[in-house]
Design an enzyme around this catalytic site. Structure first.
Site, short mmCIF file in Angstrom:
data_model
loop_
_atom_site.label_atom_id
_atom_site.label_comp_id
_atom_site.label_asym_id
_atom_site.label_seq_id
_atom_site.Cartn_x
_atom_site.Cartn_y
_atom_site.Cartn_z
N ILE A 44 -17.21 -28.98 3.67
CA ILE A 44 -18.23 -28.13 4.28
C ILE A 44 -19.58 -28.60 3.77
O ILE A 44 -19.88 -28.48 2.57
CB ILE A 44 -18.02 -26.64 3.91
CG1 ILE A 44 -16.61 -26.15 4.27
CG2 ILE A 44 -19.09 -25.76 4.59
CD1 ILE A 44 -16.28 -26.08 5.74
N GLU A 45 -20.38 -29.16 4.66
CA GLU A 45 -21.68 -29.73 4.26
C GLU A 45 -22.81 -28.71 4.42
O GLU A 45 -22.61 -27.61 4.96
CB GLU A 45 -21.95 -31.00 5.08
CG GLU A 45 -20.86 -32.05 4.81
CD GLU A 45 -21.13 -33.39 5.47
OE1 GLU A 45 -21.99 -33.48 6.37
OE2 GLU A 45 -20.46 -34.35 5.06
N CYS A 54 -16.41 -30.45 -1.30
CA CYS A 54 -15.32 -31.33 -0.86
C CYS A 54 -14.10 -30.53 -0.38
O CYS A 54 -13.84 -29.42 -0.86
CB CYS A 54 -14.86 -32.22 -2.01
SG CYS A 54 -16.10 -33.39 -2.59
N GLU A 56 -10.84 -31.04 -0.90
CA GLU A 56 -9.75 -30.75 -1.85
C GLU A 56 -10.14 -29.66 -2.84
O GLU A 56 -9.29 -28.88 -3.29
CB GLU A 56 -9.27 -32.02 -2.58
CG GLU A 56 -10.33 -32.85 -3.26
CD GLU A 56 -10.97 -33.89 -2.37
OE1 GLU A 56 -11.53 -33.51 -1.31
OE2 GLU A 56 -10.97 -35.08 -2.75
N1 THU Z 1 -15.80 -35.53 0.39
C1 THU Z 1 -14.67 -34.80 0.23
O1 THU Z 1 -14.39 -33.88 1.01
N2 THU Z 1 -13.84 -35.10 -0.81
C2 THU Z 1 -14.10 -36.07 -1.75
O2 THU Z 1 -13.35 -36.22 -2.71
C3 THU Z 1 -15.28 -36.92 -1.62
C4 THU Z 1 -16.19 -36.60 -0.49
C5 THU Z 1 -16.71 -35.20 1.50
C6 THU Z 1 -18.03 -34.65 1.07
C7 THU Z 1 -18.91 -35.02 2.23
O3 THU Z 1 -18.88 -33.97 3.19
C8 THU Z 1 -18.28 -36.24 2.84
O4 THU Z 1 -17.00 -36.36 2.24
C9 THU Z 1 -19.04 -37.52 2.60
O5 THU Z 1 -19.31 -37.72 1.26
#
Ligand code: THU
Length: 132
Positions: A44-45, A54, A56
């Site tokens: 979720i950004e 992230c 996980e």
């Molecule tokens: N991201 C994850 O969901 N898990 C990770 O372990 C590394 C990065 C996501 C965060 C962001 O929304 C996108 O990947 C790009 O960095």
């Protein structure tokens, strides 16, 4: 279906819930518990980029807040639909995995062409922990 297939299907199906308008990098994580319950979380950004969470970590926090403990988790699968990309967990997620999972629990790394199998200990061989 095998444990791996169940986790893969859940993570892939729920990957539509990723909110990633900035990076366009979709990540979806699913967790299998010993009672058979499978839950998922997606990245979720935020427009304030550093607030992004992230997939996980969201899945692990969901699991914990539902009442599950380390011993209740069988495995966690991390999936991305991005071709030729392997969604290995970032450093922050590895630290959270060490805290909320057992070191010998399984971590699957998946995209539409492969599923790798690892252990939590493979990602964090020398981890920070407080002994009090
Ligand atoms: N991201 C994850 O969901 N898990 C990770 O372990 C590394 C990065 C996501 C965060 C962001 O929304 C996108 O990947 C790009 O960095």
């Amino acid at each position: 279906m095998t444990e791996k297939e169940l986790l893969f299907d859940k993570a892939k199906k729920d990957s539509i819930n990723s909110y990633s308008p900035y990076s366009h990098y979709i990540v979806s994580a699913s967790i299998l518990h010993k009672d058979g319950t499978i839950i998922s979380g997606q990245n979720i950004e935020n427009a304030s980029y550093g607030l992004t969470m992230c997939a996980e970590r969201i899945a692990l926090f969901k699991s914990r807040s539902m009442g599950y403990k380390n011993d209740d988790i069988v495995s966690l699968l991390i999936y991305t639909p991005i071709k030729d990309s392997k969604p290995y967990p970032c450093g922050a997620c590895r630290q959270v995995m060490v805290e909320l999972m057992n070191m010998d629990s399984t971590i699957y790394i998946a995209n539409d062409d492969l599923i790798e199998e690892h252990k939590v200990s493979d990602f964090m061989p020398f981890s920070w922990e407080l002994k009090q």
